[in-house]
Enzyme design. Structure first.
Site, PDB file in Angstrom:
ATOM      1  N   CYS A 137      -9.437 -17.999   7.664  1.00  0.00           N
ATOM      2  CA  CYS A 137     -10.233 -16.770   7.785  1.00  0.00           C
ATOM      3  C   CYS A 137     -10.448 -16.101   6.417  1.00  0.00           C
ATOM      4  O   CYS A 137     -11.554 -16.089   5.890  1.00  0.00           O
ATOM      5  CB  CYS A 137      -9.578 -15.788   8.749  1.00  0.00           C
ATOM      6  SG  CYS A 137     -10.565 -14.272   8.988  1.00  0.00           S
ATOM      7  N   HIS A 197      -3.959   6.518  18.103  1.00  0.00           N
ATOM      8  CA  HIS A 197      -4.772   6.452  16.885  1.00  0.00           C
ATOM      9  C   HIS A 197      -4.391   5.276  15.994  1.00  0.00           C
ATOM     10  O   HIS A 197      -4.852   5.188  14.855  1.00  0.00           O
ATOM     11  CB  HIS A 197      -4.682   7.762  16.093  1.00  0.00           C
ATOM     12  CG  HIS A 197      -5.354   8.910  16.769  1.00  0.00           C
ATOM     13  ND1 HIS A 197      -5.135  10.230  16.427  1.00  0.00           N
ATOM     14  CD2 HIS A 197      -6.247   8.939  17.793  1.00  0.00           C
ATOM     15  CE1 HIS A 197      -5.862  11.024  17.205  1.00  0.00           C
ATOM     16  NE2 HIS A 197      -6.535  10.259  18.032  1.00  0.00           N
ATOM     17  N   CYS A 206      -7.067 -11.394   5.346  1.00  0.00           N
ATOM     18  CA  CYS A 206      -6.518 -11.956   6.583  1.00  0.00           C
ATOM     19  C   CYS A 206      -5.792 -13.270   6.289  1.00  0.00           C
ATOM     20  O   CYS A 206      -6.276 -14.104   5.515  1.00  0.00           O
ATOM     21  CB  CYS A 206      -7.645 -12.192   7.590  1.00  0.00           C
ATOM     22  SG  CYS A 206      -7.099 -12.840   9.191  1.00  0.00           S
ATOM     23  N   THR A 264       1.362  19.586  18.385  1.00  0.00           N
ATOM     24  CA  THR A 264      -0.066  19.270  18.325  1.00  0.00           C
ATOM     25  C   THR A 264      -0.883  20.532  18.549  1.00  0.00           C
ATOM     26  O   THR A 264      -0.518  21.390  19.360  1.00  0.00           O
ATOM     27  CB  THR A 264      -0.465  18.184  19.342  1.00  0.00           C
ATOM     28  OG1 THR A 264      -1.887  18.018  19.326  1.00  0.00           O
ATOM     29  CG2 THR A 264      -0.003  18.526  20.745  1.00  0.00           C
TER      30      THR A 264
END
Length: 310
Positions: free
Chosen positions: A212, A158, A207, A250
């Site tokens: 950028c 994740h 960034c 979990t």
């Protein structure tokens, strides 16, 4: 292509992070097994013989470190739950609010430390590597506590709170700045009476790649987004070769991660679940050890008397 790979690829095209499969689909993923054992001596015998151990971890392994989950009843930041903020749509509508939420989580995590479960896993990996055996940690957590504990072979399915991704050029970079940008200093308080900071986009994390200056976002998998196919492929490879699988902290209800251990069990590999309470797939595993992971896991992964330490 093996059974796990074919099923995983079907799921990754259909199921996005945070979604739950129907009970009818769950029944197809693996075979029912007898009631699991809680005999630690029996588990230790299996552990002593294992060459490739896969450990799948979730929020429960970090709960003992005081990490807030923002899931379930009472899991609010201000007046929102995570699933209301951790989405592409929420970021598009209000990037300042989403960054406040993640800035708060980053700052909280900088004060947290690995607990005995994290440490036991990292020490086990280090010890077994000297014996030609391998341990891989496949985690749903984004807190980096496994990394902080010393785990080397880590797959973060994740993403991570401490990585960013540019919305313009796509560059992914580690970022441990505190605060992550000057405008977020002192922001992100979780109190429901706190007003949004309403930070202009140009003052949010930007960034740093040459030329950028695009808006950065947390490099985490949000609700409605698919898992990184490269990470999923790495997970498939590890689960294909493992001869022992541990499921630690979990709930085994969020797909596609919830199918990993049942698929391993379906091909006859021992699976041991370490969790506070049984989960929907507990009866498909060989072992189940109830209780806090920080209490149950260290003795399970401690050096076995048959181990030869060079």
């Amino acid at each position: 292509m093996c059974l796990f790979q074919s099923t995983a690829r079907r799921l990754v095209s259909q199921v996005h992070c945070g979604l739950k499969a129907s009970s009818s689909k769950k029944q197809k993923f693996c075979l029912e097994m007898a009631r699991p054992s809680s005999n630690m001596a029996d588990f230790r015998e299996v552990f002593a013989k294992a060459k490739h151990i896969a450990i799948i971890t979730g929020a429960g392994v970090s709960a003992e470190s005081g990490v807030p989950t923002f899931r379930g009843a009472g899991g609010f930041w201000r007046k929102w739950q995570a699933q209301e903020l951790a989405t592409p749509g929420a970021f598009a509508r209000n990037p300042s609010r989403v960054w406040e939420f993640y800035h708060y989580r980053r700052e909280v995590m900088l004060t947290k430390h690995p607990n005995p479960a994290h440490v036991a896993i990292a020490e086990c990996e280090k010890r077994l590597s000297k014996q030609g055996r391998s341990v891989v940690v496949i985690t749903q957590n984004i807190d980096e506590l496994h990394r902080k504990a010393g785990t080397k072979h880590l797959l973060e399915i994740h993403g991570s709170l401490f990585k960013t991704r540019c919305t313009s050029c796509g560059n992914v970079a580690a970022n441990y700045k505190s605060p992550i940008c000057p405008a977020l200093a002192g922001k992100g308080a979780p109190d429901p009476d706190t007003e949004d900071a309403a930070i202009p986009v140009e003052d949010l994390p930007q960034c740093e790649e040459d030329g950028c200056n695009g808006l950065l976002r947390p490099h985490v998998v949000w609700f409605g987004e698919a898992l990184d196919p490269g990470v999923l492929t790495a997970v498939e490879k590890e689960l294909d070769i493992c001869d022992l699988c541990l499921v630690v902290g979990t709930s085994s209800v969020v797909y596609p991660a919830a199918m990993f251990a049942p698929q391993v069990s379906a091909r006859g590999v021992p699976v041991a679940e370490f969790n506070m309470e049984p989960t929907p797939v507990t009866n498909r595993f060989r072992f189940h050890f109830p209780g806090p992971c920080g209490t149950t896991l260290p003795p399970a992964l401690a050096r076995h008397e048959t181990e030869i330490i060079s």
